[in-house]
Design a protein around this motif. Structure first.
Motif, mmCIF file in Angstrom:
data_model
loop_
_atom_site.group_PDB
_atom_site.id
_atom_site.type_symbol
_atom_site.label_atom_id
_atom_site.label_comp_id
_atom_site.label_asym_id
_atom_site.label_seq_id
_atom_site.Cartn_x
_atom_site.Cartn_y
_atom_site.Cartn_z
ATOM 1 N N ILE A 273 0.836 -1.203 0.000
ATOM 2 C CA ILE A 273 0.000 0.000 0.000
ATOM 3 C C ILE A 273 0.869 1.250 0.000
ATOM 4 C CG2 ILE A 273 -1.709 1.317 1.319
ATOM 5 C CD1 ILE A 273 -2.681 -1.417 2.440
ATOM 6 N N PHE A 274 1.859 1.278 0.878
ATOM 7 C CA PHE A 274 2.743 2.445 1.005
ATOM 8 C C PHE A 274 3.514 2.682 -0.289
ATOM 9 C CE2 PHE A 274 6.642 4.327 3.302
ATOM 10 C CZ PHE A 274 6.099 5.594 3.285
ATOM 11 N N ALA A 275 4.075 1.609 -0.856
ATOM 12 C CA ALA A 275 4.869 1.746 -2.080
ATOM 13 C C ALA A 275 3.996 2.134 -3.269
ATOM 14 C CB ALA A 275 5.609 0.441 -2.368
ATOM 15 N N THR A 276 2.821 1.537 -3.379
ATOM 16 C CA THR A 276 1.919 1.860 -4.491
ATOM 17 C C THR A 276 1.517 3.324 -4.437
ATOM 18 O OG1 THR A 276 1.084 -0.410 -4.531
ATOM 19 C CG2 THR A 276 -0.280 1.273 -5.584
ATOM 20 N N GLU A 320 12.681 -2.760 -1.068
ATOM 21 C CA GLU A 320 12.173 -4.075 -0.684
ATOM 22 C C GLU A 320 10.936 -4.443 -1.496
ATOM 23 O OE1 GLU A 320 12.034 -5.208 3.389
ATOM 24 O OE2 GLU A 320 14.183 -5.493 3.108
ATOM 25 N N TRP A 321 10.119 -3.471 -1.797
ATOM 26 C CA TRP A 321 8.903 -3.718 -2.574
ATOM 27 C C TRP A 321 9.226 -4.120 -4.015
ATOM 28 C CZ3 TRP A 321 7.229 -0.197 -6.538
ATOM 29 C CH2 TRP A 321 5.989 -0.507 -7.099
ATOM 30 N N LEU A 322 10.280 -3.533 -4.596
ATOM 31 C CA LEU A 322 10.661 -3.844 -5.968
ATOM 32 C C LEU A 322 11.195 -5.266 -6.132
ATOM 33 C CD1 LEU A 322 12.480 -0.585 -7.156
ATOM 34 C CD2 LEU A 322 10.391 -1.555 -8.147
ATOM 35 N N ASP A 328 21.032 -6.428 -2.791
ATOM 36 C CA ASP A 328 20.653 -6.203 -1.405
ATOM 37 C C ASP A 328 21.299 -4.914 -0.942
ATOM 38 O OD1 ASP A 328 19.462 -6.615 1.011
ATOM 39 O OD2 ASP A 328 20.836 -8.184 1.681
ATOM 40 N N PHE A 329 20.822 -4.380 0.156
ATOM 41 C CA PHE A 329 21.417 -3.162 0.702
ATOM 42 C C PHE A 329 21.579 -3.321 2.202
ATOM 43 C CE2 PHE A 329 16.873 -2.679 0.855
ATOM 44 C CZ PHE A 329 16.588 -1.927 1.994
ATOM 45 N N VAL A 330 22.655 -2.773 2.717
ATOM 46 C CA VAL A 330 22.951 -2.867 4.146
ATOM 47 C C VAL A 330 22.187 -1.810 4.916
ATOM 48 C CG1 VAL A 330 24.781 -2.805 5.900
ATOM 49 C CG2 VAL A 330 25.230 -3.795 3.645
#
Length: 422
Positions: A273-276, A320-322, A328-330
């Motif tokens: 929801i947040f990402a959309t 994370e949504w994509l 990955d990311f730290v």
């Protein structure tokens, strides 16, 4: 943003320029520059808590300078600021607003062309050129030769001062998400999936670094650990000597603490929801721009550069949504960015005039991102090893991973129910 990071960004963008025909639209999601800590100890900073520092302002200025080379020199934007071509929206925080202006100064740096001439200065000083308002100390209003704003281009940065459902950047624009974040973020049990391996590594270093008692150290919650991590990372960015000689593993988890504090507060459906919501306006404007290009690109007065100036919260959850493949990311460092670029083949557009002529390239901190939907379609449908998304596949990916229930405004109007009460 360190200089090696900037070099990586320049080289990556240069390679992407050579790999495509013409750039038509850019969406930039970017975090503010370095700031003072929001909590914990901040006595070594010259600005109040949470405020942008001088180095943070310089970060976003340098990013603007790079984007000037990238988007003006390539012809996406006009050399002279055109208000129809750029839209920039910031969250309602001084650090994001100031960061926005710093970046814009880099894109459109001060120019001698906009300086007032002596006659204009004298007109203002005498009052003839001023609005018909009563001005105190009128003679000091304009001091020829000492106007610090001369030569600067005035570009508006938009933001919502109070929560509004039209605000897609802040959680306050969606009541459901805002309530979920307010409930889940401060709870220690929210971070159980990672606390069991992060807390044992960092408890002792944090105790020594910040002079905690044994009881304070053993009673440390994950949200408190995040506050200390935030303080330590802010100090490190300013070049302040570290409070503790961290091992490589300890420093990794110090950084990694931030990632989970940002992302675990949004269960998967809420993340959608947040990402959309964050992506809906940029994607709509990207689609509009594609239609303009297919229609002959008849005017330069069209929106082609869309910027959201935000926080680590938005960057982390969009990444994370994509679900990028092999990426990955730290943590989300100051000045972190994600660029979504719409490219097109001019010959294809001239003959077909449809969306098959367009591709979307996604770059996170200088590194191209690959999406599973695009890779699968390229291989299984086209027999291609191409790692870049067609526009059609990119939209399919965002739709597949996006929220698809009731209208967003209705979903956001719902009241959050804590998990234990469901």
């Amino acid at each position: 943003m360190k200089i090696d990071h900037l070099i990586l960004l320049v080289s990556s963008l240069s390679m992407l320029t050579q790999a495509a025909d013409k750039l038509g639209f850019v969406f930039e999601l970017v975090r503010h520059g370095a700031r003072a800590p929001q909590k914990a100890q901040k006595d070594q900073f010259m600005v109040p808590e949470g405020m942008l520092t001088a180095s943070g302002q310089r970060q976003r200025y340098l990013m603007g300078s790079l984007n000037k080379q990238r988007y003006i020199d390539i012809g996406l934007l006009d050399d002279t600021y055109n208000p129809a071509q750029i839209y920039i929206q910031s969250t309602n925080f001084f650090r994001t607003i100031q960061s926005s202006y710093a970046e814009l100064i880099g894109i459109y740096p001060p120019s001698q062309k906009t300086k007032l001439n002596d006659g204009e200065k004298q007109s203002l000083k005498s009052g003839k050129g001023m609005p018909k308002l009563k001005i105190r100390n009128q003679g000091k209003t304009v001091d020829p030769g000492q106007d610090p704003m001369e030569g600067f281009q005035y570009i508006p940065v938009f933001n919502y001062q109070t929560p509004d459902e039209s605000d897609d950047l802040m959680t306050g624009g969606c009541k459901l998400i805002d309530e979920a974040d307010a409930y889940l973020f401060p709870r220690n049990d929210t971070y159980e999936p990672v606390a069991d391996y992060i807390m044992p590594v960092l408890r002792k270093p944090i105790q020594v670094a910040y002079g905690l008692t044994d009881d304070q150290a053993w009673g440390l919650s994950y949200p408190q650990l995040y506050d200390y991590s935030d303080s330590q990372l802010a100090e490190d960015k300013e070049g302040i000597p570290r409070r503790y000689s961290y091992s490589a593993e300890e420093w990794f988890y110090m950084r990694n603490t931030q990632k989970w504090a940002l992302s675990l507060t949004f269960p998967q459906e809420y993340k959608k929801i947040f990402a959309t919501k964050i992506m809906r306006n940029p994607l709509m404007n990207m689609h509009n721009r594609m239609n303009e290009i297919n229609d002959g690109d008849k005017t330069r007065d069209s929106l082609r550069y869309f910027i959201y100036s935000a926080h680590d919260l938005q960057i982390a959850n969009i990444l994370e949504w994509l679900h990028p493949v092999g990426h990955d990311f730290v943590d989300v460092t100051y000045g972190s960015s994600i660029f979504f670029e719409l490219w097109y083949d001019t010959d294809c557009v001239n003959s077909l005039r449809d969306e098959s002529c367009f591709k979307v390239k996604i770059i996170h901190n200088g590194m191209p991102l690959k999406l599973s939907t695009c890779l699968d379609a390229n291989w299984y449908t086209r027999g291609s090893y191409d790692q870049i998304c067609t526009y059609t596949d990119f939209r399919a990916h965002t739709t597949n991973f996006g929220y698809s229930g009731m209208p967003l405004h209705e979903k956001c109007a719902e009241t959050f129910t804590p998990p234990s009460m469901e």
